[in-house]
Scaffold this active site. Structure first.
Site, short mmCIF file in Angstrom:
data_model
loop_
_atom_site.label_atom_id
_atom_site.label_comp_id
_atom_site.label_asym_id
_atom_site.label_seq_id
_atom_site.Cartn_x
_atom_site.Cartn_y
_atom_site.Cartn_z
N GLY A 198 7.34 3.43 6.51
CA GLY A 198 8.29 2.55 7.18
C GLY A 198 9.65 3.22 7.30
N GLY A 199 10.67 2.38 7.32
CA GLY A 199 12.03 2.91 7.46
C GLY A 199 12.42 3.81 6.31
N GLY A 433 19.81 34.63 28.81
CA GLY A 433 20.54 33.59 28.09
C GLY A 433 20.22 33.61 26.60
CB ALA A 434 17.12 34.37 24.74
C1 HXC Z 1 6.04 -4.75 -3.35
C2 HXC Z 1 4.36 -3.23 -3.53
C3 HXC Z 1 4.76 -2.61 -2.35
C4 HXC Z 1 5.90 -3.14 -1.68
C5 HXC Z 1 3.08 -1.56 -3.11
N1 HXC Z 1 3.31 -2.55 -3.96
N2 HXC Z 1 3.95 -1.57 -2.10
N3 HXC Z 1 4.98 -4.30 -4.03
N4 HXC Z 1 6.49 -4.21 -2.21
N5 HXC Z 1 6.35 -2.61 -0.57
C6 HXC Z 1 2.59 -2.85 -5.17
C7 HXC Z 1 1.18 -3.37 -4.90
O1 HXC Z 1 1.21 -4.75 -4.65
C8 HXC Z 1 0.51 -3.05 -6.21
O2 HXC Z 1 0.90 -4.02 -7.13
C9 HXC Z 1 1.14 -1.75 -6.61
O3 HXC Z 1 2.36 -1.67 -5.90
C10 HXC Z 1 0.32 -0.54 -6.27
O4 HXC Z 1 -0.07 -0.63 -4.91
P1 HXC Z 1 -1.57 -0.42 -4.43
O5 HXC Z 1 -1.66 -1.03 -3.09
O6 HXC Z 1 -2.49 -0.89 -5.47
O7 HXC Z 1 -1.64 1.17 -4.36
P2 HXC Z 1 -2.41 2.06 -3.31
O8 HXC Z 1 -3.80 1.55 -3.11
O9 HXC Z 1 -2.26 3.45 -3.78
O10 HXC Z 1 -1.64 1.89 -1.93
C11 HXC Z 1 -0.32 2.32 -1.82
C12 HXC Z 1 0.28 1.80 -0.50
C13 HXC Z 1 0.09 0.27 -0.39
C14 HXC Z 1 -0.40 2.53 0.67
C15 HXC Z 1 1.76 2.21 -0.48
O11 HXC Z 1 0.53 -0.29 -1.61
C16 HXC Z 1 0.83 -0.33 0.75
O12 HXC Z 1 0.39 -0.27 1.89
N6 HXC Z 1 1.97 -0.95 0.42
C17 HXC Z 1 2.80 -1.62 1.36
C18 HXC Z 1 3.52 -0.64 2.21
C19 HXC Z 1 4.48 -1.35 3.12
O13 HXC Z 1 4.08 -1.96 4.09
N7 HXC Z 1 5.76 -1.31 2.71
C20 HXC Z 1 6.81 -1.93 3.39
C21 HXC Z 1 7.21 -0.93 4.42
S1 HXC Z 1 8.52 -1.49 5.36
P3 HXC Z 1 0.04 -4.49 -8.39
O14 HXC Z 1 0.72 -5.67 -8.93
O15 HXC Z 1 -1.34 -4.74 -7.88
O16 HXC Z 1 0.09 -3.32 -9.33
C22 HXC Z 1 9.76 -0.66 4.75
C23 HXC Z 1 10.97 -0.89 5.56
C24 HXC Z 1 12.09 -0.03 5.10
O17 HXC Z 1 9.72 0.02 3.80
C25 HXC Z 1 13.13 -0.18 6.16
C26 HXC Z 1 14.39 0.55 5.83
C27 HXC Z 1 15.39 0.35 6.90
#
Ligand code: HXC
Length: 545
Positions: A198-199, A433-434
């Site tokens: 993401g971001g 030019g290069a």
């Molecule tokens: C809260 C999160 C989390 C998140 C993971 N976890 N990402 N909790 N917020 N963003 C937690 C899970 O719930 C889980 O909790 C633990 O972390 C481990 O994650 P798993 O999914 O079990 O691990 P894995 O299978 O290795 O997968 C990793 C992952 C997946 C691919 C990163 O967790 C995932 O897709 N997470 C969400 C990613 C996402 O969409 N993030 C937001 C992006 S938007 P438990 O309790 O089970 O241990 C963003 C915007 C930023 O970041 C913008 C800035 C301007």
């Protein structure tokens, strides 16, 4: 202490202390407050639950703490904010009492020099970034900027903590703002060791160098599932955003490693070339490699057909102290080579056309790669050595429509803007030019050398005769055309395709004895050592290009 005076800690008097020798030793009771502190501290230092740590290990990953240990000099890390916790009460986040809020922050020494380090802990809520997590990072960045030391971020996170909503997005905003504000003031390095989605990807993209590890690091704005839903494309994590993808295709990644320890070794090597901030020079390193070392390879280069490919790395290795070259962006835009060497003990940044790839021509990606590196060097008082062997800009509709005009201009801008010492050596050819773009005198080159055999011209002789003599060639008999072309091309190259005309106008300062190239370059940089004092230049940020 007088006999009557009581020790405020143990509650014993000096007389009692003295009498200890003859009485049995008392068991010292650890005060409750100290016990509690030690328990809390140990719990916080342990990181995530054992099963999460086991899952981390199963993926071939180190823990956040182990990573810091690999990076810093033993025993030098001082943590800050270990006990900070989230203030978010939604979705039961606060009840989890995650000490440190999923990130370790602090200062340590790398090869004896101080650096600020943060390391995200995937074993604690997936290293997700909540407001406190972000506050710890931004506080560290502010302290690093005040202390004028580099910031190294180790990223392993699921991104914005979903439970904390916009508060966590704001946290990213605070980080991006500081990445930009401190750009060009202190070096910033990002090590991606897990997901960075993401971001969240924009923080590393704003920093100076990005490291990734094959099979472990993944960066993307939208993951495989969203990509599939939006475009129908099916792609796995590694293909979409793995280390090699970003090293070869997108150019986001500067250094690829095969394992985490290998990655930390590379980070330390890079750090050895960098100053702590823009107010310092990079560290000097004594060498036994003689300034006067002769390089016979440079003579062989003079005999070579100008169209024959060769890897410019060989030239860089032979020129540099102890044949050491730390290449940056090795896998991306291979037609230009950039990286760090030392010459006579001083750190120098190299920018070199590479005839082994696309004949060393400049294209969109090479322009972006070189321009950003030049801007980094200029920000951090690192002189620039440019090695030229360039036939021109890469032709084609894709390049024109892709904006070679706009991207190519970045090299001209970066060289013209750079006020560090700039020394240039034309190896074999420099056309059109290069030639101007590659740190020519007109772009502010300080000392420009050429090898005697170098061709410096508006264009190659074959192309020139086709334009200048197209009518004569058409009118000649078919069987005589090739001979005519060859004769005219020789005439043209005798007149223009040499360094002598350029030397006569002062656009080349010296034509040098090839074997003495190393010595001449070392002397040139010595001569220019006082050109600019650190911090004297106007601050320029290292904008992503
Ligand atoms: C809260 C999160 C989390 C998140 C993971 N976890 N990402 N909790 N917020 N963003 C937690 C899970 O719930 C889980 O909790 C633990 O972390 C481990 O994650 P798993 O999914 O079990 O691990 P894995 O299978 O290795 O997968 C990793 C992952 C997946 C691919 C990163 O967790 C995932 O897709 N997470 C969400 C990613 C996402 O969409 N993030 C937001 C992006 S938007 P438990 O309790 O089970 O241990 C963003 C915007 C930023 O970041 C913008 C800035 C301007």
């Amino acid at each position: 202490m007088s006999d009557l005076m009581e020790d405020p800690i143990s509650g014993t008097s000096a007389a009692q202390e003295a009498g200890k020798k003859s009485h049995p030793k008392k068991v010292r009771v650890v005060p409750e407050s100290l016990k509690k502190f030690r328990e809390i501290q140990a719990l916080a230092e342990a990181g995530g639950p054992p099963e999460k740590i086991a899952a981390q290990k199963a993926k071939g990953k180190l823990t956040a703490k182990e990573r810091i240990a690999y990076l810093v000099d033993e025993g030098s890390f001082q943590e800050l904010g270990l006990l900070m916790e989230t203030r978010c009460t939604d979705f039961g986040v606060k009840d989890k009492h995650i000490k440190g809020d999923g990130v370790i922050t602090g200062f340590g020494r790398i090869n004896g020099r101080l650096a600020a380090i943060f390391s995200e802990d995937f074993t604690q809520m997936g290293g997700s970034l909540g407001r406190t997590h972000a506050d710890k990072i931004t506080k560290l960045m502010d302290m690093a900027a005040d202390a004028r030391v580099p910031v190294i971020g180790i990223l392993d996170s699921g991104g914005a903590r979903i439970q904390e909503g916009v508060d966590s997005l704001d946290g990213y905003g605070e980080i991006f703002y500081r990445n930009t504000k401190y750009s060009g003031i202190i070096p910033q390095i990002s090590i991606i060791l897990g997901p960075c989605a993401g971001g969240a990807v924009y923080s590393p993209a704003l920093t100076d160098f990005v490291f990734m590890v094959k099979g472990i690091s993944h960066m993307f704005v939208t993951g495989p599932e969203v990509v599939k839903a939006a475009t129908g494309e099916e792609v796995d994590f590694e293909t979409l955003g793995g280390a090699m993808t970003h090293a070869t295709k997108s150019g986001v990644c500067h250094f690829v490693a095969n394992s985490e320890p290998d990655c930390f070794r590379q980070v330390k090597e890079l750090m050895s070339f960098l100053p702590q901030n823009r107010f310092e020079l990079p560290p000097l390193q004594a060498t036994k490699d003689a300034d006067e070392r002769k390089i016979s390879l440079m003579e062989r280069l003079c005999e070579m057909d100008p169209r024959k490919p060769y890897r410019v790395h060989h030239v860089v290795w032979w020129l540099s102290d102890d044949h050491k070259f730390l290449e940056v962006h090795h896998n991306y835009a291979k037609n230009i080579v950039v990286g760090f060497i030392r010459l006579g003990g001083r750190v120098v940044g190299v920018v070199a056309n590479n005839p082994a790839h696309m004949a060393g021509a400049l294209d969109i990606n090479a322009s972006d790669k070189a321009a950003r590196f030049i801007r980094f060097l200029n920000s951090f008082n690192i002189p620039i050595l440019t090695l030229i062997d360039v036939p021109g800009y890469w032709p084609g509709v894709a390049q024109e429509h892709g904006g070679i005009i706009r991207h190519g201009a970045k090299i001209l801008y970066a060289y013209s803007e750079a006020t560090v010492a700039k020394v240039t050596l034309v190896l074999r050819k420099a056309y059109g030019g290069a030639y101007i773009a590659m740190s020519s005198k007109l772009m502010g080159g300080d000392i420009n050398f050429s090898l005697p055999s170098a061709e410096i011209a508006v264009m190659g002789s074959r192309g020139a005769v086709e334009i200048l003599y197209s009518r004569q060639i058409k009118e000649a008999k078919e069987e005589e055309r090739d001979a005519l072309r060859a004769k005219l091309a020789k005439e043209y190259s005798d007149k223009f395709a040499s360094p002598y005309q350029t030397a006569s106008t002062g656009s080349i300062d010296e034509i040098i004895e090839p074997a003495q190239s190393r010595t001449r370059l070392i002397n040139a940089f010595r001569l220019l050592a006082g050109k600019r004092r650190p911090g004297e230049n106007e601050h320029t940020g290292n904008i992503p290009l």
